[in-house]
Structures are given as C-alpha cells and as structure tokens.
Write an enzyme that holds these catalytic residues in place. Sequence first.
Site, PDB file in Angstrom:
ATOM      1  N   HIS A  26      -2.360   7.968   3.366  1.00  0.00           N
ATOM      2  CA  HIS A  26      -1.377   7.099   2.692  1.00  0.00           C
ATOM      3  C   HIS A  26      -1.882   6.707   1.317  1.00  0.00           C
ATOM      4  O   HIS A  26      -3.088   6.565   1.094  1.00  0.00           O
ATOM      5  CB  HIS A  26      -1.084   5.851   3.531  1.00  0.00           C
ATOM      6  CG  HIS A  26      -2.246   4.938   3.752  1.00  0.00           C
ATOM      7  ND1 HIS A  26      -2.528   3.873   2.907  1.00  0.00           N
ATOM      8  CD2 HIS A  26      -3.190   4.890   4.717  1.00  0.00           C
ATOM      9  CE1 HIS A  26      -3.603   3.227   3.349  1.00  0.00           C
ATOM     10  NE2 HIS A  26      -4.029   3.833   4.458  1.00  0.00           N
ATOM     11  N   ASP A  60      -8.207   8.660   7.626  1.00  0.00           N
ATOM     12  CA  ASP A  60      -8.033   7.239   7.313  1.00  0.00           C
ATOM     13  C   ASP A  60      -9.040   6.364   8.041  1.00  0.00           C
ATOM     14  O   ASP A  60      -8.831   5.153   8.176  1.00  0.00           O
ATOM     15  CB  ASP A  60      -6.596   6.813   7.666  1.00  0.00           C
ATOM     16  CG  ASP A  60      -6.174   5.497   7.038  1.00  0.00           C
ATOM     17  OD1 ASP A  60      -6.836   5.070   6.075  1.00  0.00           O
ATOM     18  OD2 ASP A  60      -5.192   4.910   7.517  1.00  0.00           O
ATOM     19  N   ASP A  71      -0.597   3.915  -0.506  1.00  0.00           N
ATOM     20  CA  ASP A  71      -0.514   2.485  -0.845  1.00  0.00           C
ATOM     21  C   ASP A  71      -1.835   1.796  -0.536  1.00  0.00           C
ATOM     22  O   ASP A  71      -2.659   2.307   0.235  1.00  0.00           O
ATOM     23  CB  ASP A  71       0.620   1.810  -0.084  1.00  0.00           C
ATOM     24  CG  ASP A  71       0.364   1.719   1.418  1.00  0.00           C
ATOM     25  OD1 ASP A  71      -0.023   2.757   2.017  1.00  0.00           O
ATOM     26  OD2 ASP A  71       0.542   0.634   2.007  1.00  0.00           O
ATOM     27  N   HIS A  75     -10.011  -3.551   2.027  1.00  0.00           N
ATOM     28  CA  HIS A  75      -9.095  -4.660   1.748  1.00  0.00           C
ATOM     29  C   HIS A  75      -9.747  -5.826   1.015  1.00  0.00           C
ATOM     30  O   HIS A  75      -9.267  -6.958   1.107  1.00  0.00           O
ATOM     31  CB  HIS A  75      -8.427  -5.190   3.034  1.00  0.00           C
ATOM     32  CG  HIS A  75      -7.613  -4.179   3.758  1.00  0.00           C
ATOM     33  ND1 HIS A  75      -6.846  -4.491   4.868  1.00  0.00           N
ATOM     34  CD2 HIS A  75      -7.436  -2.850   3.558  1.00  0.00           C
ATOM     35  CE1 HIS A  75      -6.246  -3.400   5.307  1.00  0.00           C
ATOM     36  NE2 HIS A  75      -6.591  -2.389   4.522  1.00  0.00           N
ATOM     37  N   ASP A 131      -9.278   3.041   0.942  1.00  0.00           N
ATOM     38  CA  ASP A 131      -8.300   3.026   2.034  1.00  0.00           C
ATOM     39  C   ASP A 131      -6.902   3.096   1.406  1.00  0.00           C
ATOM     40  O   ASP A 131      -6.352   2.075   1.021  1.00  0.00           O
ATOM     41  CB  ASP A 131      -8.471   1.745   2.850  1.00  0.00           C
ATOM     42  CG  ASP A 131      -7.507   1.626   4.014  1.00  0.00           C
ATOM     43  OD1 ASP A 131      -6.860   2.626   4.362  1.00  0.00           O
ATOM     44  OD2 ASP A 131      -7.401   0.514   4.563  1.00  0.00           O
ATOM     45  N   GLU A 136       1.731   2.359   4.462  1.00  0.00           N
ATOM     46  CA  GLU A 136       0.983   2.297   5.718  1.00  0.00           C
ATOM     47  C   GLU A 136       0.387   0.915   5.929  1.00  0.00           C
ATOM     48  O   GLU A 136       0.320   0.421   7.057  1.00  0.00           O
ATOM     49  CB  GLU A 136      -0.124   3.356   5.713  1.00  0.00           C
ATOM     50  CG  GLU A 136      -0.867   3.522   7.045  1.00  0.00           C
ATOM     51  CD  GLU A 136      -2.081   2.617   7.198  1.00  0.00           C
ATOM     52  OE1 GLU A 136      -2.671   2.593   8.298  1.00  0.00           O
ATOM     53  OE2 GLU A 136      -2.440   1.929   6.220  1.00  0.00           O
ATOM     54  N   GLU A 137      -0.055   0.279   4.835  1.00  0.00           N
ATOM     55  CA  GLU A 137      -0.749  -1.001   4.951  1.00  0.00           C
ATOM     56  C   GLU A 137       0.154  -2.130   5.435  1.00  0.00           C
ATOM     57  O   GLU A 137      -0.331  -3.177   5.858  1.00  0.00           O
ATOM     58  CB  GLU A 137      -1.385  -1.384   3.610  1.00  0.00           C
ATOM     59  CG  GLU A 137      -2.493  -0.450   3.140  1.00  0.00           C
ATOM     60  CD  GLU A 137      -3.743  -0.539   4.000  1.00  0.00           C
ATOM     61  OE1 GLU A 137      -3.763  -1.315   4.962  1.00  0.00           O
ATOM     62  OE2 GLU A 137      -4.717   0.181   3.691  1.00  0.00           O
TER      63      GLU A 137
END
Length: 408
Positions: free
Chosen positions: A78, A198, A80, A379, A141, A175-176
């Site tokens: 992903h 991932d 995003d 994150h 990520d 995805e997040e």
Amino acid sequence: MQDIINRFISYITIDTQSDPSSDATPSTAKQWDLAKKLVNELEEMGMSEVSIDENAYIMATLPSNVDHEVPTVGFISHFDTSPDFSGTNVNPQVIKNYDGKDIVLHAEKGIILSPDYFDDLRQYKGKTLITTDGTTLLGADDKAGITEIMTAMEYLINHPEIKHGAIKVGFTPDEEIGRGAHKFDVKKFGADWAYTMDGSQIGELEYENFNAASAKITVEGRSVHPGYAKGKMVNAILIANRIISSLPENEVPQKTENREGFFHVHSLTGSIEHAEIKMIIRDHSRALFEARKKTIRDIVSKLNLNCNHAIDLEIKDQYYNMREKVEPVFHIVEIAKEAMDAVGVTPIIKPIRGGTDGSQLSFMGLPCPNIFAGGHNFHGKYEYVPVESMEKAVEVIVKICELTAFKS
C-alpha cells in the site's frame, strides 16, 4: 545499494497520508501523486497490463517466460501512510555503517533513536539505516514494500535467464485506515495467491492475524439541576464509566501478548446528556472472538435494565483470521519460507497482533500471507529501515517467483 536508497527516498518524500474521516477513495487527493508516479515507472520498466482505476488501485503484470503451465503469484503493498503522525516534508537521514550507538534525529528538540530503548537496533550494527529527522514518520510502512516489489520486477525484467511464471503486482490506497482491500478487484488481479510485503523486521512471515471488530456504545442521559436531581437525573458519563469498569481489567493491549486477545477502549467522550465509547475487540481464536462480543452485549444488556434502556450498542466485524483461508493452501507459506532460507534469511513465523490487507484479500478469494518489508517503529518519528533488509526482501521476492515456476 544506492539505487534502492534513491528509489525509496523518492517515494517517502511524497506525502500520502490517508484520512479516516473522508469517505472518498483514496481518502486524500495527495495519494494520487505517488500512484501516478508508480504507474509511470511500471510502464517505463516494461511491465505489461499496467492499469490504475478510478480509486487509485494499481495493477500490472510481468508475463511468464516459461513454456509450461505455472501458478500466477502476486505481490501487494500500500502507498498511503498512517494518519497517526505527520507524513509531510519527510526529510530522511541515511546512516552508513551504523555504530550501534544513539542516533540523533533532531538535536534542537533532543529527539534520540537509542538502542537502550529500541533494542532491535543492536542487530543492525554495521548496516546502513534510513531514519527520520525526528519531525515526521518515515513511510517505510509500506513504501519499503513498494520499493522492494518495484526493484524485484525491474531485476527480473533485466535478467530473463531467471525463469518465472506470470507475476502480478498490486498497489493500494488507504490500508492504514482499514480500507486497502475494500475495492480491490481480485478477479481482475488474476493471481492464484499473493503476498503482502508489509511486515516489519527481516524474516517475518505471517499467515495468521486477529479476528477484529469495532464497538460503539452510546449512552443517552437526562440533565436536571443537581439540586433537584434525585430520581430524575441520568448521568451518561457515569454509566459509560460503569461499562468500562465492567470489562476484564487484564484483557487490554498493555497486558496481553502473542495470541492473547483484548478489549481496547480508544475513545471516550461525553456529557451528562450524551456519552460515547469507541473500542476495538481482538482475538486470534474465532470462538473467543465471538465470546468477547457476547461479553460486551451482556454488559450493556444488564446495565440497560437499570438505566431505562439508555444504552445503545453497535458492533461491526472488521476482518477475520486469514489462517482459516491460508492453511488449506499451506504450500504458499512453505514456498516463502524456502525462498527465505535460500537467500540466507531466517524465517520468523508468528501471528500478527493486528490486521493486514492480506486478511481481507484471503477472505475475498486471494490467499495472501504477509512477508517482511524490513522497517521498525512504524507510525512515528522513531521509524527506521535497514537498507540491507530491503535488499533481502527483493531477493526473497525474486526467489519466490523462481521457485513457483518449478513447483506447479
């Protein structure tokens, strides 16, 4: 090494943060910036059937170069990044030959990436690390995963002596915020199975995850002058507190590990007239997952008897444990494990204490275990990725493609 560094940095410096408050797909217009770049790169490197739909889902094919029937395998990541921390103006630092000591991310703010706190750093002494500057997340990520897939496809194109079947590539938005697979066209993708690139540290190979649900509890109260409130006031805040206090106190994220499930209250807002609790429910066991949902329902039902039915409960299932769908085709895990062994990576097989697009895709008919992308501390400002881990992920992808061509 420099090529993979350059490619990764070109992706992470494009802000693609998703937004859970938006109903659009992608949830932020800026995700298109990287999506369009990826489409151009896929076309330029010579991939076939390159497409991007109205929701920014990208697909491409590397045609088979063998003359016998071979399963079609896919790789998915992903683009995003998490809404939990800023992804604007990412300014990465490249630390060569890491000395195993503290890394100063931001001197003025005193932000230090230290192995004394993040002990995983110790295993990367002598490696090349890419870190943040302490003001944003990094975006490994899952832009590390995208980098690895793109690099692997380019390598296979440039080395036709490596035999493989048809390879499918897919890149997704959002995805997040839990929507990465929602509009993924499994039939169009056309793979027999796939792998999401991932995971975190080098060696991770995951094929089971939590069963997940969200719960929203609303409490309607009645505000009356406190001096004359006896028998009249209904304090929604106090009722909400009783609901939370009724949950098992040790079954929370900070007190559980491995396959242990939990209840997690992540939002509580309210006044006397109205209070709202938001929580998530997680368990690897489907039976225990269902029991947890019943626990919530029982708590609300019991309290409602004493509160004139002032409480409303809404539970929504979010995703399920992909193990249920992967175990019947377990050879796809064994191929990934064999690929890791072949390139000198020790497989770390463990359950995911979270979710993955692979879970939803598995239940949509595309069995999809998860493979490491190499990053750590996702994150947040302490995120980093060893370049050597990304290089090994590229080798794993290439080896999976090669192995699949001869396991049909």
